[in-house]
Design an enzyme around this catalytic site. Structure first.
Site, PDB file in Angstrom:
ATOM      1  N   LYS A 157       0.884  -1.196   0.020  1.00 22.71           N
ATOM      2  CA  LYS A 157      -0.184  -0.133   0.013  1.00 22.71           C
ATOM      3  C   LYS A 157       0.888   1.498  -0.093  1.00 22.71           C
ATOM      4  CE  LYS A 157      -4.138  -1.879   2.136  1.00 22.71           C
ATOM      5  NZ  LYS A 157      -5.092  -1.597   3.288  1.00 22.71           N
ATOM      6  N   ASP A 207     -10.169   3.322   2.056  1.00 23.31           N
ATOM      7  CA  ASP A 207     -10.436   2.894   3.407  1.00 23.31           C
ATOM      8  C   ASP A 207     -10.644   4.082   4.363  1.00 23.31           C
ATOM      9  OD1 ASP A 207      -9.536   0.333   3.252  1.00 23.31           O
ATOM     10  OD2 ASP A 207      -7.529   0.631   3.600  1.00 23.31           O
TER      11      ASP A 207
HETATM   12  P1  NAP Z   1      -0.571  -3.063   9.026  1.00 22.98           P
HETATM   13  O1  NAP Z   1      -0.106  -2.069   8.148  1.00 22.98           O
HETATM   14  O2  NAP Z   1       0.425  -4.311   9.035  1.00 22.98           O
HETATM   15  O3  NAP Z   1      -0.520  -2.494  10.603  1.00 22.98           O
HETATM   16  C1  NAP Z   1      -0.713  -3.036  11.735  1.00 22.98           C
HETATM   17  C2  NAP Z   1      -0.478  -2.350  12.953  1.00 22.98           C
HETATM   18  O4  NAP Z   1      -0.724  -3.100  13.994  1.00 22.98           O
HETATM   19  C3  NAP Z   1       0.920  -2.054  13.308  1.00 22.98           C
HETATM   20  O5  NAP Z   1       0.634  -0.743  13.798  1.00 22.98           O
HETATM   21  C4  NAP Z   1       1.636  -3.015  13.974  1.00 22.98           C
HETATM   22  O6  NAP Z   1       2.606  -2.575  14.798  1.00 22.98           O
HETATM   23  C5  NAP Z   1       0.218  -3.341  14.856  1.00 22.98           C
HETATM   24  N1  NAP Z   1       0.616  -4.695  15.554  1.00 22.98           N
HETATM   25  C6  NAP Z   1       0.459  -5.803  14.922  1.00 22.98           C
HETATM   26  N2  NAP Z   1       0.704  -6.633  15.807  1.00 22.98           N
HETATM   27  C7  NAP Z   1       0.507  -6.151  16.891  1.00 22.98           C
HETATM   28  C8  NAP Z   1       0.734  -6.791  18.298  1.00 22.98           C
HETATM   29  N3  NAP Z   1       1.017  -7.875  18.439  1.00 22.98           N
HETATM   30  N4  NAP Z   1       0.804  -5.868  19.434  1.00 22.98           N
HETATM   31  C9  NAP Z   1       0.882  -4.481  19.028  1.00 22.98           C
HETATM   32  N5  NAP Z   1       0.667  -4.046  17.849  1.00 22.98           N
HETATM   33  C10 NAP Z   1       0.727  -4.749  16.810  1.00 22.98           C
HETATM   34  O7  NAP Z   1      -1.976  -3.545   8.899  1.00 22.98           O
HETATM   35  P2  NAP Z   1      -3.129  -2.748   8.195  1.00 22.98           P
HETATM   36  O8  NAP Z   1      -3.570  -2.912   6.916  1.00 22.98           O
HETATM   37  O9  NAP Z   1      -3.314  -1.587   9.131  1.00 22.98           O
HETATM   38  O10 NAP Z   1      -4.490  -3.599   8.858  1.00 22.98           O
HETATM   39  C11 NAP Z   1      -4.640  -3.532  10.338  1.00 22.98           C
HETATM   40  C12 NAP Z   1      -5.941  -4.393  10.491  1.00 22.98           C
HETATM   41  O11 NAP Z   1      -7.031  -3.838   9.976  1.00 22.98           O
HETATM   42  C13 NAP Z   1      -6.173  -5.885   9.925  1.00 22.98           C
HETATM   43  O12 NAP Z   1      -6.767  -6.655  11.023  1.00 22.98           O
HETATM   44  C14 NAP Z   1      -7.051  -5.563   8.872  1.00 22.98           C
HETATM   45  O13 NAP Z   1      -7.579  -6.924   8.271  1.00 22.98           O
HETATM   46  C15 NAP Z   1      -7.907  -4.393   9.190  1.00 22.98           C
HETATM   47  N6  NAP Z   1      -8.518  -3.875   8.285  1.00 22.98           N
HETATM   48  C16 NAP Z   1      -9.623  -3.927   7.922  1.00 22.98           C
HETATM   49  C17 NAP Z   1     -10.410  -3.101   6.884  1.00 22.98           C
HETATM   50  C18 NAP Z   1     -11.786  -3.554   6.706  1.00 22.98           C
HETATM   51  O14 NAP Z   1     -12.166  -2.847   5.615  1.00 22.98           O
HETATM   52  N7  NAP Z   1     -12.558  -3.611   7.764  1.00 22.98           N
HETATM   53  C19 NAP Z   1      -9.360  -2.534   6.121  1.00 22.98           C
HETATM   54  C20 NAP Z   1      -8.095  -2.536   6.319  1.00 22.98           C
HETATM   55  C21 NAP Z   1      -7.549  -3.066   7.310  1.00 22.98           C
HETATM   56  P3  NAP Z   1       3.997  -2.547  14.347  1.00 22.98           P
HETATM   57  O15 NAP Z   1       4.104  -1.561  13.196  1.00 22.98           O
HETATM   58  O16 NAP Z   1       4.930  -2.148  15.330  1.00 22.98           O
HETATM   59  O17 NAP Z   1       4.424  -3.810  13.475  1.00 22.98           O
END
Ligand code: NAP
Length: 276
Positions: free
Chosen positions: A66, A103
Site C-alpha cells: 500500500k 479505506d
Molecule cells: P498493518 O499496516 O500491517 O498495521 C498493523 C498495525 O498493528 C501496526 O501498527 C503494527 O505495529 C500493529 N500490530 C501488529 N501486531 C501487533 C501486536 N501483537 N501488538 C501491538 N501492535 C501490533 O496492517 P493494516 O493494513 O493497518 O491492517 C490492520 C488491521 O485492520 C487488520 O486486521 C486488517 O484486516 C484490518 N483492516 C480492515 C479493513 C476493513 O475494511 N474492515 C481495511 C483495512 C484493514 P508494528 O508497526 O509495530 O508492527
C-alpha cells in the site's frame, strides 16, 4: 471486451475482494472479472505497469504494497497522499493511473457522526488502516482528543506530522501500546486497527476484558471473525460495538464507483459475505 480488476498483494489467497466485486459485476451486468494476483515485492512495478492496458479498470492494493505503490502511479489523490497509502488504483482512458485510499471513506461509513463528534478517541495501531482511520477522524469526525497507542513511537510521530495539515481542535497524544489498557475505560471511542484477534488467533484481544463500560463505542476493523474477542468483551461490558464488515463493504463500494461510475449493489454483496 471483458474488463479486468485485480488485487495486488502478498498474500492474497484469503481476500474477500474477489467475491465482493464479482458479485457486484454480476448484479450490475457489467462485463468484468476481478482476480487476485499474488505479487511479491520484486514483481510489483511490472504488475502496476500492466494496469495501463486498455481492458483494465483498475486494481486494489493490499499488504505489503500500500505504501510502495505510491511512487508507481501517475497521480495520488489527497487522502491517499496524506494517509501515505494507496488501496485502489484507477486506470483513466489515456492509460494513466490514479491512486486513491478508499479505506478513509470505508472507515467512516458505520460511524454515527453525531455520536462521535467531540469524543475522546483511542486508536490502537499505527499501520495503514490506522493512518486511514486517523485521517478520517481528524478531518471529518474532529474528536476532542485522539490518542494513538502503538508499539513504535516513531510511527506515531510520523502519523501526527502527516495529520498536521488537517489538524483542527483535536488534541493528539501518543501512548505506548503496553499502556493502552490503563486508559481504555476513559475513551468514548476505541478503534482496533491492529490484526490482534484476527482469524486464526480468535481468542486474542488487544485489550483486557475489563476495559469497557456503557456509553463507549468499540470499533474493531477486523471482519474475520465477527465478532472478535475484543467486541465480545466490549458487549459484555455494555459498550456499543462495530465490526469491520461495513468498512469492508464501504471501501469496496467506493472503489467500485471509481472504476465503473456505478453504485455497488451493497445488499447483494452483504448477503454474499455473510453466507461466505
Ligand atoms: P498493518 O499496516 O500491517 O498495521 C498493523 C498495525 O498493528 C501496526 O501498527 C503494527 O505495529 C500493529 N500490530 C501488529 N501486531 C501487533 C501486536 N501483537 N501488538 C501491538 N501492535 C501490533 O496492517 P493494516 O493494513 O493497518 O491492517 C490492520 C488491521 O485492520 C487488520 O486486521 C486488517 O484486516 C484490518 N483492516 C480492515 C479493513 C476493513 O475494511 N474492515 C481495511 C483495512 C484493514 P508494528 O508497526 O509495530 O508492527
Amino acid at each position: 471486451m471483458t474488463r479486468l480488476a485485480v488485487l495486488l498483494g502478498d498474500p492474497v489467497a484469503h481476500s474477500l475482494s474477489p467475491l465482493i466485486h464479482n458479485v457486484a459485476f454480476a448484479e450490475t451486468g457489467i462485463s468484468a472479472r476481478y482476480y487476485s494476483a499474488r505479487t511479491p515485492a520484486h514483481a510489483l512495478s511490472a504488475a502496476v505497469e500492466g494496469l495501463r492496458r486498455p481492458h483494465v479498470l483498475g486494481a486494489n492494493i493490499t499488504i505489503p504494497h500500500k505504501e510502495s505503490v505510491l511512487g508507481l502511479v501517475d497521480v495520488v489523490d489527497e487522502s491517499a497522499g496524506v494517509v501515505g497509502a494507496v488501496n485502489t488504483i484507477v486506470r483513466l482512458d489515456d492509460g494513466s493511473l490514479v491512486g486513491h485510499n478508499t479505506d478513509v471513506h470505508g472507515f467512516l461509513a458505520p460511524l454515527e457522526r453525531d455520536r462521535v463528534a467531540g469524543c475522546n478517541a483511542l486508536l490502537l495501531g499505527s499501520g495503514g488502516a490506522a493512518r486511514a482511520a486517523a485521517f478520517a477522524l481528524a478531518s471529518v469526525v474532529k474528536p476532542a482528543s485522539l490518542t494513538v497507542a502503538a508499539r513504535r513511537h516513531e510511527a506515531i510521530q510520523e502519523l501526527f506530522s502527516t495529520l498536521s495539515s488537517v489538524q483542527g481542535a483535536t488534541k493528539f497524544e501518543a501512548c505506548p501500546f503496553s499502556e493502552a489498557a490503563s486508559i481504555a475505560r476513559e475513551a468514548d471511542l476505541i478503534i482496533n486497527a491492529t490484526p490482534i484477534g484476527m482469524h486464526p488467533e480468535v481468542d486474542h484481544s488487544p485489550l483486557p476484558g475489563d476495559s469497557f463500560r456503557a456509553g463507549q463505542i468499540v470499533y474493531d476493523l477486523i471482519y474475520a471473525p465477527r465478532p472478535s474477542r475484543l467486541l465480545r468483551d466490549a458487549e459484555a461490558g455494555d459498550a456499543q460495538t462495530i465490526d469491520g464488515l461495513e468498512m469492508l463493504i464501504a471501501q469496496a463500494a467506493a472503489a467500485f464507483l471509481l472504476w465503473t461510475g456505478r453504485e455497488m449493489p451493497e445488499g447483494a454483496v452483504r448477503m454474499a459475505l455473510i453466507n461466505a
